[in-house]
Design an enzyme around this catalytic site. Structure first.
Site, PDB file in Angstrom:
ATOM      1  N   ASN A  74       0.798  -1.227   0.000  1.00 26.25           N
ATOM      2  CA  ASN A  74       0.000   0.000   0.000  1.00 26.25           C
ATOM      3  C   ASN A  74       0.832   1.279   0.000  1.00 26.25           C
ATOM      4  O   ASN A  74       0.289   2.357   0.201  1.00 26.25           O
ATOM      5  CB  ASN A  74      -0.938   0.007   1.204  1.00 26.25           C
ATOM      6  CG  ASN A  74      -1.779  -1.249   1.287  1.00 26.25           C
ATOM      7  OD1 ASN A  74      -1.522  -2.102   2.119  1.00 26.25           O
ATOM      8  ND2 ASN A  74      -2.746  -1.392   0.405  1.00 26.25           N
ATOM      9  N   ILE A  81       1.163   6.904   0.207  1.00 28.46           N
ATOM     10  CA  ILE A  81       0.467   5.914   1.022  1.00 28.46           C
ATOM     11  C   ILE A  81      -0.989   5.812   0.598  1.00 28.46           C
ATOM     12  O   ILE A  81      -1.688   6.819   0.507  1.00 28.46           O
ATOM     13  CB  ILE A  81       0.537   6.316   2.511  1.00 28.46           C
ATOM     14  CG1 ILE A  81       1.997   6.518   2.930  1.00 28.46           C
ATOM     15  CG2 ILE A  81      -0.161   5.274   3.389  1.00 28.46           C
ATOM     16  CD1 ILE A  81       2.156   7.305   4.210  1.00 28.46           C
ATOM     17  N   CYS A  82      -1.440   4.597   0.353  1.00 31.19           N
ATOM     18  CA  CYS A  82      -2.842   4.363  -0.003  1.00 31.19           C
ATOM     19  C   CYS A  82      -3.593   3.979   1.269  1.00 31.19           C
ATOM     20  O   CYS A  82      -3.533   2.842   1.737  1.00 31.19           O
ATOM     21  CB  CYS A  82      -2.932   3.247  -1.041  1.00 31.19           C
ATOM     22  SG  CYS A  82      -4.600   2.969  -1.633  1.00 31.19           S
ATOM     23  N   LEU A  83      -4.256   4.978   1.854  1.00 29.15           N
ATOM     24  CA  LEU A  83      -4.998   4.785   3.102  1.00 29.15           C
ATOM     25  C   LEU A  83      -6.198   5.720   3.057  1.00 29.15           C
ATOM     26  O   LEU A  83      -6.032   6.926   2.844  1.00 29.15           O
ATOM     27  CB  LEU A  83      -4.083   5.110   4.291  1.00 29.15           C
ATOM     28  CG  LEU A  83      -4.632   4.907   5.693  1.00 29.15           C
ATOM     29  CD1 LEU A  83      -4.982   3.434   5.943  1.00 29.15           C
ATOM     30  CD2 LEU A  83      -3.619   5.376   6.725  1.00 29.15           C
TER      31      LEU A  83
END
Length: 147
Positions: A74, A81-83
């Site tokens: 992620n 950051i993939c959040l």
């Protein structure tokens, strides 16, 4: 925005979440540096991962990014950051009530528990799902080398 940021940094200094520290890059700066220590029993254990957070004057955050390379489904090679909490609605779950300690704790949790359903790095996500031991070995080796 600067007043709220100072309060949140003060909160981090008084009661830091375990394994997390953060400080203003310069006094009165809207740039925050942070360090997240990898959790035990993960490939990131004993690693210290540096992040840079740009806090715009309009606050809330622009997404933080890792400056320490990390091998993670992620987090891409540029440190993005993939959040979901790092994005504004309707696609994301950002709320003005979120604060710096919560954001950093959420990133720390993502490090310990990658989300393969929302992988940012296709090859790493594939390896995490289909070859977990190889993923763990590569992540541990990269942590030793970079963190």
């Amino acid at each position: 925005a600067l007043s709220r940021l100072r309060k949140e940094l003060d909160m981090l200094h008084r009661e830091p979440p375990p394994g997390i520290s953060a400080w203003a890059k310069e006094d009165g700066s809207f740039e925050i540096e942070a360090v997240i220590h990898g959790a035990e029993d993960t490939p990131y254990a004993r690693g210290s991962f540096h992040l840079l957070l740009a806090v715009p004057e309009r606050y809330p955050f622009e997404p933080p990014r890792f400056t320490t390379p990390i091998y993670h489904p992620n987090i891409d090679s540029a440190g993005r950051i993939c959040l979901d909490i790092l994005n504004m609605p309707p696609k994301g779950a950002w709320k003005p009530s979120l604060n710096l300690p919560t954001v950093l704790s959420s990133i720390q949790l993502l490090m310990s528990h990658p989300n393969p359903d929302d992988g940012l790095m296709v090859e790493i996500t594939h390896e995490y799902i289909h070859h977990p031991e190889r993923f763990k070995q590569t992540a541990e080796e990269r942590t030793r080398r970079h963190a």
